[in-house]
Design a protein around this motif. Structure first.
Motif, PDB file in Angstrom:
ATOM      1  N   PRO A  38      37.186  29.808  34.106  1.00 20.07           N
ATOM      2  CA  PRO A  38      36.115  30.507  34.824  1.00 20.07           C
ATOM      3  C   PRO A  38      36.061  30.135  36.293  1.00 20.07           C
ATOM      4  CG  PRO A  38      35.209  28.707  33.535  1.00 20.07           C
ATOM      5  CD  PRO A  38      36.678  28.783  33.188  1.00 20.07           C
ATOM      6  N   ALA A  39      35.695  31.112  37.115  1.00 24.28           N
ATOM      7  CA  ALA A  39      35.477  30.850  38.533  1.00 24.28           C
ATOM      8  C   ALA A  39      34.125  30.166  38.714  1.00 24.28           C
ATOM      9  CB  ALA A  39      35.521  32.168  39.301  1.00 24.28           C
ATOM     10  N   GLU A  40      33.938  29.490  39.837  1.00 23.53           N
ATOM     11  CA  GLU A  40      32.666  28.845  40.140  1.00 23.53           C
ATOM     12  C   GLU A  40      31.619  29.917  40.443  1.00 23.53           C
ATOM     13  OE1 GLU A  40      31.704  25.724  40.043  1.00 23.53           O
ATOM     14  OE2 GLU A  40      33.667  25.010  39.347  1.00 23.53           O
ATOM     15  N   GLU A  41      30.499  29.864  39.716  1.00 25.85           N
ATOM     16  CA  GLU A  41      29.467  30.877  39.906  1.00 25.85           C
ATOM     17  C   GLU A  41      28.948  30.895  41.344  1.00 25.85           C
ATOM     18  OE1 GLU A  41      25.134  32.278  38.108  1.00 25.85           O
ATOM     19  OE2 GLU A  41      26.286  30.733  37.071  1.00 25.85           O
ATOM     20  N   SER A  42      28.857  29.741  41.971  1.00 26.63           N
ATOM     21  CA  SER A  42      28.328  29.676  43.335  1.00 26.63           C
ATOM     22  C   SER A  42      29.194  30.435  44.330  1.00 26.63           C
ATOM     23  CB  SER A  42      28.198  28.208  43.775  1.00 26.63           C
ATOM     24  OG  SER A  42      29.478  27.580  43.751  1.00 26.63           O
ATOM     25  N   ALA A  43      30.455  30.659  43.977  1.00 26.30           N
ATOM     26  CA  ALA A  43      31.368  31.353  44.893  1.00 26.30           C
ATOM     27  C   ALA A  43      31.420  32.855  44.643  1.00 26.30           C
ATOM     28  CB  ALA A  43      32.775  30.769  44.753  1.00 26.30           C
ATOM     29  N   LEU A  44      30.717  33.341  43.612  1.00 20.59           N
ATOM     30  CA  LEU A  44      30.780  34.750  43.247  1.00 20.59           C
ATOM     31  C   LEU A  44      29.809  35.599  44.071  1.00 20.59           C
ATOM     32  CD1 LEU A  44      30.868  34.395  39.347  1.00 20.59           C
ATOM     33  CD2 LEU A  44      32.808  34.797  40.873  1.00 20.59           C
ATOM     34  N   THR A  45      30.182  36.861  44.248  1.00 21.18           N
ATOM     35  CA  THR A  45      29.298  37.839  44.880  1.00 21.18           C
ATOM     36  C   THR A  45      29.258  39.085  44.007  1.00 21.18           C
ATOM     37  OG1 THR A  45      31.008  39.009  46.153  1.00 21.18           O
ATOM     38  CG2 THR A  45      30.082  36.995  47.143  1.00 21.18           C
ATOM     39  N   ALA A  46      28.446  40.068  44.395  1.00 22.74           N
ATOM     40  CA  ALA A  46      28.369  41.315  43.624  1.00 22.74           C
ATOM     41  C   ALA A  46      29.725  41.998  43.532  1.00 22.74           C
ATOM     42  CB  ALA A  46      27.339  42.257  44.264  1.00 22.74           C
ATOM     43  N   ASP A  47      30.563  41.814  44.555  1.00 25.43           N
ATOM     44  CA  ASP A  47      31.881  42.450  44.553  1.00 25.43           C
ATOM     45  C   ASP A  47      32.751  41.980  43.400  1.00 25.43           C
ATOM     46  OD1 ASP A  47      31.299  43.961  46.777  1.00 25.43           O
ATOM     47  OD2 ASP A  47      32.190  42.546  48.191  1.00 25.43           O
ATOM     48  N   ASP A  48      32.507  40.764  42.892  1.00 24.65           N
ATOM     49  CA  ASP A  48      33.290  40.247  41.774  1.00 24.65           C
ATOM     50  C   ASP A  48      33.016  41.007  40.483  1.00 24.65           C
ATOM     51  OD1 ASP A  48      34.801  37.848  42.826  1.00 24.65           O
ATOM     52  OD2 ASP A  48      32.785  37.353  43.489  1.00 24.65           O
ATOM     53  N   PHE A  49      31.928  41.772  40.454  1.00 17.10           N
ATOM     54  CA  PHE A  49      31.564  42.537  39.260  1.00 17.10           C
ATOM     55  C   PHE A  49      31.794  44.031  39.454  1.00 17.10           C
ATOM     56  CE2 PHE A  49      29.248  38.597  39.367  1.00 17.10           C
ATOM     57  CZ  PHE A  49      29.446  38.095  38.086  1.00 17.10           C
ATOM     58  N   VAL A  50      32.549  44.383  40.496  1.00 13.41           N
ATOM     59  CA  VAL A  50      32.835  45.787  40.808  1.00 13.41           C
ATOM     60  C   VAL A  50      34.342  45.994  40.871  1.00 13.41           C
ATOM     61  CG1 VAL A  50      32.601  47.614  42.530  1.00 13.41           C
ATOM     62  CG2 VAL A  50      30.680  46.048  42.097  1.00 13.41           C
ATOM     63  N   PHE A  51      34.830  47.085  40.269  1.00 12.75           N
ATOM     64  CA  PHE A  51      36.243  47.454  40.323  1.00 12.75           C
ATOM     65  C   PHE A  51      36.329  48.877  40.840  1.00 12.75           C
ATOM     66  CE2 PHE A  51      40.225  49.104  38.500  1.00 12.75           C
ATOM     67  CZ  PHE A  51      41.108  48.106  38.880  1.00 12.75           C
ATOM     68  N   THR A  52      37.067  49.096  41.914  1.00 13.13           N
ATOM     69  CA  THR A  52      37.128  50.420  42.537  1.00 13.13           C
ATOM     70  C   THR A  52      38.410  51.185  42.219  1.00 13.13           C
ATOM     71  OG1 THR A  52      38.086  49.480  44.556  1.00 13.13           O
ATOM     72  CG2 THR A  52      35.674  49.642  44.457  1.00 13.13           C
ATOM     73  N   GLY A  53      39.332  50.566  41.511  1.00 12.75           N
ATOM     74  CA  GLY A  53      40.650  51.159  41.300  1.00 12.75           C
ATOM     75  C   GLY A  53      40.668  52.420  40.466  1.00 12.75           C
ATOM     76  N   LEU A  54      39.647  52.646  39.649  1.00  9.82           N
ATOM     77  CA  LEU A  54      39.675  53.814  38.765  1.00  9.82           C
ATOM     78  C   LEU A  54      39.346  55.107  39.498  1.00  9.82           C
ATOM     79  CD1 LEU A  54      38.041  52.415  35.502  1.00  9.82           C
ATOM     80  CD2 LEU A  54      40.420  52.327  36.266  1.00  9.82           C
ATOM     81  N   GLY A  55      38.990  55.003  40.776  1.00 10.13           N
ATOM     82  CA  GLY A  55      38.698  56.188  41.555  1.00 10.13           C
ATOM     83  C   GLY A  55      39.930  56.811  42.187  1.00 10.13           C
ATOM     84  N   MET A  56      41.069  56.124  42.065  1.00  6.37           N
ATOM     85  CA  MET A  56      42.303  56.600  42.697  1.00  6.37           C
ATOM     86  C   MET A  56      43.291  57.085  41.646  1.00  6.37           C
ATOM     87  SD  MET A  56      42.759  53.603  45.571  1.00  6.37           S
ATOM     88  CE  MET A  56      42.524  52.281  44.369  1.00  6.37           C
TER      89      MET A  56
END
Length: 208
Positions: A38-56
């Protein structure tokens, strides 16, 4: 008094456990372990829970005229440990995803553009097929052979989701004809003639 202390301790323990299990975003830079480190929670942002690749759209300039864009744990680390993942399926005119299996997950497909003929075969060899239009969805149970085929005169698109962050994939045609499995063995177990097998090996990259 003693009961109150015990109840307070249990409540704190439950709250702590609940918080720890919220998510386990994978650290793909770390050595892989099951589940991924697991990654450190303190280093996470909202972007870590978003994936944009399915739009292409995927690149369908290949032998099957199709592309799969995965959003599995390797591409979307936030799916780690959550029992889900997704993907995008692009099928150009005449495109097909040949018979394949996902040994680690069941799949649901939702058509978002065009039309797709899809189906699967059960372990008792019963066949279920359906031509799906935009907005239709179909389930493919875990481990069963299934396929998708463009049923429109234009590119068709679907979004797929899986019941695992690592569903796995094995395509039947490539398993038989895309490696160094000996022609004589394939002939014996498939009842195909050697000439046909060698032709398929030549198309799919297998050795004779």
């Amino acid at each position: 008094m003693e009961k109150a202390i015990i109840l307070s301790f249990l409540l704190v323990s439950l709250l702590s456990s609940s918080h720890a299990a919220d998510f386990c975003v994978a650290d793909l830079t770390a050595a892989p372990t099951p589940p991924a480190t697991p990654a450190e929670e303190s280093a996470l942002t909202a972007d870590d829970f978003v994936f944009t690749g399915l739009g292409m759209a995927g690149n369908t300039s290949n032998i099957i005229k199709a592309a799969v864009t995965p959003a599995f744990v390797g591409q979307f680390p936030a799916t780690n440990g959550l029992g889900i993942s997704a993907g995008r399926l692009d099928l150009a005119k005449g495109g097909v995803i040949p018979f394949h299996t996902h040994p680690g997950a069941s799949e649901v497909l939702i058509v978002t553009q065009g039309s797709i003929c899809a189906g699967f075969v059960t372990s008792s060899n019963k066949v279920y097929t359906k031509t799906l239009k935009k907005g239709d969805s179909m389930i493919f149970p875990q481990g069963l052979l299934h396929f998708q085929l463009n049923a429109a005169g234009v590119t068709s698109v679907a979004i797929v989701s899986f019941s695992s962050p690592e569903p796995g994939l094995q395509i039947l045609d490539f398993a038989l004809f895309g490696n160094n499995l000996k022609t004589a063995l394939i002939e014996a177990v498939t009842f195909l003639d050697a000439a046909t097998i060698k032709k398929l090996k030549g198309v799919l990259g297998g050795t004779m």
